[in-house]
Design an enzyme around this catalytic site. Structure first.
Site, PDB file in Angstrom:
ATOM      1  N   PHE A 232       0.820  -1.220   0.000  1.00  0.00           N
ATOM      2  CA  PHE A 232       0.000   0.000   0.000  1.00  0.00           C
ATOM      3  C   PHE A 232       0.850   1.265   0.000  1.00  0.00           C
ATOM      4  CE2 PHE A 232      -2.313  -3.367   2.255  1.00  0.00           C
ATOM      5  CZ  PHE A 232      -3.303  -3.589   1.313  1.00  0.00           C
ATOM      6  N   ILE A 458       2.711  -7.397  -5.446  1.00  0.00           N
ATOM      7  CA  ILE A 458       2.500  -7.237  -4.001  1.00  0.00           C
ATOM      8  C   ILE A 458       1.131  -7.769  -3.590  1.00  0.00           C
ATOM      9  CG2 ILE A 458       4.141  -5.349  -3.800  1.00  0.00           C
ATOM     10  CD1 ILE A 458       1.809  -3.374  -3.773  1.00  0.00           C
ATOM     11  N   GLY A 459       0.595  -8.641  -4.423  1.00  0.00           N
ATOM     12  CA  GLY A 459      -0.719  -9.215  -4.141  1.00  0.00           C
ATOM     13  C   GLY A 459      -1.783  -8.692  -5.086  1.00  0.00           C
ATOM     14  N   THR A 460      -1.345  -7.910  -6.069  1.00  0.00           N
ATOM     15  CA  THR A 460      -2.283  -7.234  -6.964  1.00  0.00           C
ATOM     16  C   THR A 460      -2.688  -8.070  -8.165  1.00  0.00           C
ATOM     17  OG1 THR A 460      -0.372  -6.367  -8.109  1.00  0.00           O
ATOM     18  CG2 THR A 460      -1.346  -4.961  -6.417  1.00  0.00           C
ATOM     19  N   ARG A 580      -7.196   0.880 -20.638  1.00  0.00           N
ATOM     20  CA  ARG A 580      -7.513  -0.522 -20.904  1.00  0.00           C
ATOM     21  C   ARG A 580      -7.344  -1.345 -19.627  1.00  0.00           C
ATOM     22  NH1 ARG A 580      -4.441  -1.899 -25.589  1.00  0.00           N
ATOM     23  NH2 ARG A 580      -6.272  -1.508 -26.865  1.00  0.00           N
ATOM     24  N   ASN A 583      -6.881  -7.312 -16.840  1.00  0.00           N
ATOM     25  CA  ASN A 583      -7.486  -8.506 -16.259  1.00  0.00           C
ATOM     26  C   ASN A 583      -8.666  -8.086 -15.379  1.00  0.00           C
ATOM     27  OD1 ASN A 583      -8.150 -10.698 -14.543  1.00  0.00           O
ATOM     28  ND2 ASN A 583      -6.095 -11.554 -14.769  1.00  0.00           N
ATOM     29  N   GLN A 590      -8.620  -4.663  -7.196  1.00  0.00           N
ATOM     30  CA  GLN A 590      -7.934  -3.415  -6.867  1.00  0.00           C
ATOM     31  C   GLN A 590      -8.926  -2.297  -6.584  1.00  0.00           C
ATOM     32  OE1 GLN A 590      -4.515  -2.622  -6.438  1.00  0.00           O
ATOM     33  NE2 GLN A 590      -4.729  -4.816  -6.161  1.00  0.00           N
ATOM     34  N   GLU A 657      -4.787   2.839  -7.208  1.00  0.00           N
ATOM     35  CA  GLU A 657      -5.067   3.881  -6.220  1.00  0.00           C
ATOM     36  C   GLU A 657      -6.378   4.637  -6.434  1.00  0.00           C
ATOM     37  OE1 GLU A 657      -0.765   5.270  -4.784  1.00  0.00           O
ATOM     38  OE2 GLU A 657      -0.891   4.440  -6.772  1.00  0.00           O
TER      39      GLU A 657
HETATM   40 MO1  MOS Z   1       1.339   3.395  -3.759  1.00  0.00          MO
HETATM   41  S1  MOS Z   1       1.021   4.560  -2.067  1.00  0.00           S
HETATM   42  O1  MOS Z   1       2.209   4.528  -4.696  1.00  0.00           O
HETATM   43  O2  MOS Z   1       2.370   2.155  -3.317  1.00  0.00           O
END
Ligand code: MOS
Length: 696
Positions: A232, A458-460, A580, A583, A590, A657
């Site tokens: 995050f 990172i889990g995304t 675009r 996935n 997200q 974000e």
């Molecule tokens: Mo995000 S706060 O730019 O990892």
């Protein structure tokens, strides 16, 4: 040519490894002769260590060493002074790591840490942000390199002359990142070379920082981050765990595993700064904005400047002839703030999108319509057209899906038994950036392909997205493509941050795939492996500087208990325009993740700092409240089919974000609509509602 992998919903490639427990995180790699480190935080806010007594700790079974400023390996001064740990006896904030105990087991290290005795000389401290603090100052710039203040037209005159005005101040508390996996590192030195497995959003920047601190060539350092349990933003650069583990491993000449505890994440690895934000808006009687001013105050530490770009959101979101934004900082005896999902845009949008709601009420115009009337094709800040801007389309589609049209704008107009029901809306935007990256693509004689890039998942779902992009770029089914990421030994790439991972990595992967296809075309059928590489530094640096943003609109319905003031979320719906979508499965995760975090910001999260101790008192998940599943009854995310060829070869804007930006304002606006009470200091706790209104 394209196999159509991009745009299809694939489950994560590493899903089976994660659910079977075979995916390894930073401190889960088996290492011969490993020892365990436990970090010792300072018990005072500001002062100097006068004595460290390690006698008892060293006598404790299993303890190998206590590493502290008196005996730690030396590090070079660098641009990140907050990472120069264990180098001097000075304490700059409570919780600063002042020692590491190394032992043969985790339990022994923890017990040893309990037995370290430290004496301090202490001085007075100041840890609470106020708008009249004596150390309030104007930084030279705000993150990452925006001007501190901006002004167009004549705000004061424009504001004074307007028939409708709003002058409101919002406050947000400190917020703490709580990734599932804490900051954690395994560090090993072999013949002067350093190998670390680190929980980070970018192995390349961690390697660069370690190279500076330990005065080593980057080639002597390898940073592996194959699986990362969330970040995050808090793992955007090297943090204390990797520095302490590397120092300790060098000191004891053994591999060291060091994971920060949950409690230790509250502050020393960075947190979202508290903010005080005054927003003034003026409009004509048709709701057209004539003057906008956003003055933001936030905090930094005494050791390193961190200037969050809070009012930058306001510079480009809505048009008006007279505009001004300012940022001021207060230097406090606190840990240095750091990134948390949409740093800048998130707190800034909370204030601006709340103020726009207040203006809509003041001028008597529907808040969706008011936003549409103040849309602009030209960035008010830069005076140039946006590459694409679909804010209005998001608002329209969101309003339609949500059922906004039937809304009675009067506060307290809906009731269901003891529940007061209200709805709220907010806009959202986030920059669509990319950073230089490099990648290689290899064709193997068996018809399979290998794509390598030091991206981080990172889990995304980043690994899966890159795999899809690679398959289409190579023109083969994705099953024939293998992806390697998460290792600084791979081609250098941008970190997973700023919602720019997929844009940056795709760019390099597409170029490497194109280069490989050309090589194969020229060279005939391969007899051995054929590799091509690409580096996007020149491409990315040379992109035209047209303003580029993703957009969104949040719609929220809450119910508020008229007796207790308890706020519950009935439903939350977001529509986004983010270029675009590679996935749909991971994209949706997200977006709803960001929205949930915004809900959490609006109703739950709050770092409560006690000035007497100079530290947050609620530093665990029992006392620092985070939205849980039961708090989210219905949440939906949609996106437009947006094509923007100006951006990058993959056409993506990034969506890590944007989901959080504006979300807290939509919730707060809905609470106002339900109750008639405007809480301008987050979180919206029930006691604040009860305190100001006879709800029943
Ligand atoms: Mo995000 S706060 O730019 O990892």
């Amino acid at each position: 040519m394209s196999t159509g992998a991009v745009g299809r919903a694939y489950p994560r490639l590493e899903g089976p490894a994660k659910v079977t427990g075979t995916a390894r995180y930073a401190v889960e790699y088996p290492v011969d002769g490993v020892t365990y480190g436990w970090a010792v935080p300072s018990a005072v806010v500001r002062g100097r260590i006068t004595r460290i007594d390690t006698t008892e700790a060293l006598a404790s079974p299993g303890v190998r060493a206590v590493v502290h400023h008196g005996n730690a390996p030396r590090m070079a001064p660098g641009p990140q002074p907050d990472l120069r740990l264990l180098q001097e006896p000075t304490v700059h904030y409570r919780g600063q790591y002042v020692a590491v105990v190394v032992a043969t087991s985790l339990e022994a290290a923890r017990e040893g840490a309990r037995l370290v005795r430290i004496d301090y000389d202490t001085g007075p401290h100041s840890t609470v942000l106020t708008d009249d603090h004596p150390s309030l100052y104007k930084p030279d710039q705000v993150n990452p390199s925006y001007p501190t203040d901006t002004a167009e037209g004549d705000f004061d005159a424009g504001y004074a002359a307007a028939p409708v005005r709003v002058d409101v101040t919002y406050r947000t508390p400190a917020y703490h990142n709580n990734p599932m996996e804490p900051h954690a590192t395994t560090a090993q030195w072999h013949d002067g070379r350093l190998l670390v497995h680190d929980s980070t959003q970018g192995a390349t920047p961690v390697r660069a920082t370690l190279a500076e601190l330990f005065e080593l060539p980057p080639e002597s350092i390898r940073v592996v981050a194959e699986h990362v349990g969330g970040g995050f933003g808090s793992k955007g650069y090297a943090k204390a765990s990797v520095v302490l583990a590397a120092l300790a491993a060098r000191h004891v000449d053994r591999p060291v595993k060091l994971a920060l505890t949950r409690q230790q994440l509250f502050g020393p690895v960075g947190y979202r700064t508290p903010t005080i934000q005054r927003v003034r808006l003026a409009a004509d009687t048709d709701g057209r904005l004539t003057a906008i001013c956003h003055d933001a105050i936030s905090q930094t530490s005494t050791i390193r400047e961190f200037a969050e770009q809070i009012a930058v959101y306001t510079r480009s979101m809505y048009a008006a002839p007279h505009r001004r934004t300012t940022h001021r900082l207060v230097r406090l005896d606190v840990p240095t703030p750091f990134w948390m999902r949409a740093p800048g845009e998130c707190p800034g949008a909370y204030a601006l999108e709340s103020a726009v709601d207040e203006l809509a009420i003041a001028v008597g115009i529907d808040p969706v319509e008011l936003r549409i009337r103040n849309d602009t094709d030209v960035d008010p800040d830069q005076g140039r057209p946006f590459t694409s801007r679909n804010l209005v389309a998001c608002l329209r589609q969101g309003a339609q899906r949500f059922g906004w049209a039937s809304r009675d704008p009067s506060p307290r107009s809906r009731r269901d038994g003891r529940w007061l029901i209200g709805t709220g809306v907010a806009g959202s935007s986030y920059p669509a950036r990319a950073r230089p990256s490099s990648a290689t693509a290899t064709a193997r004689p068996d018809g399979s392909f290998l794509v390598q890039i030091n991206a981080t998942d990172i889990g995304t779902g980043a690994r899966t997205a890159i795999w899809q992009v690679a398959a289409d770029a190579l023109g083969v089914p994705p099953e024939r493509v293998e992806i390697r990421i998460g290792d600084s030994a791979l081609p250098t790439a941008a970190l997973a941050g700023g919602s720019m991972g997929t844009a940056s990595w795709s760019w390099a992967v597409i170029r490497a795939a194109q280069a490989l296809r050309e090589k194969l075309r020229d060279g005939g059928p391969p007899t051995g492996e054929v590799t091509a590489e690409a580096d996007t530094t020149e491409e990315v640096g040379g992109q035209p500087a047209l303003p580029r943003y993703a957009y969104g609109a949040h719609f929220v319905e809450v119910r508020v208990d008229a007796d207790t003031g308890e706020v519950r979320l009935n439903r939350m719906l977001g529509v986004f325009a983010a270029g675009r979508v590679v996935n749909p499965t991971t994209a949706r995760s997200q977006l709803i993740g960001g929205m949930t975090m915004g809900l959490s910001m609006a109703l739950h999260e709050e770092g409560l700092l006690d000035e007497r101790y100079g530290d947050w008192v609620n530093h665990d998940l029992a006392t620092y409240h985070i939205t849980g599943c039961a708090d989210v009854e219905s949440i939906e995310a949609y996106w437009l089919d947006e094509r923007d060829d100006e951006l990058n070869p993959a056409g993506v804007k990034g969506l890590g974000e944007i989901g959080i930006v504006g979300a807290a304002a939509a919730v707060a606006n809905a609470v106002h609509h339900a109750t008639g009470v405007r809480i301008r200091e987050l979180p919206i706790r029930l006691d604040k509602l009860i305190g100001v209104s006879d709800l029943a």
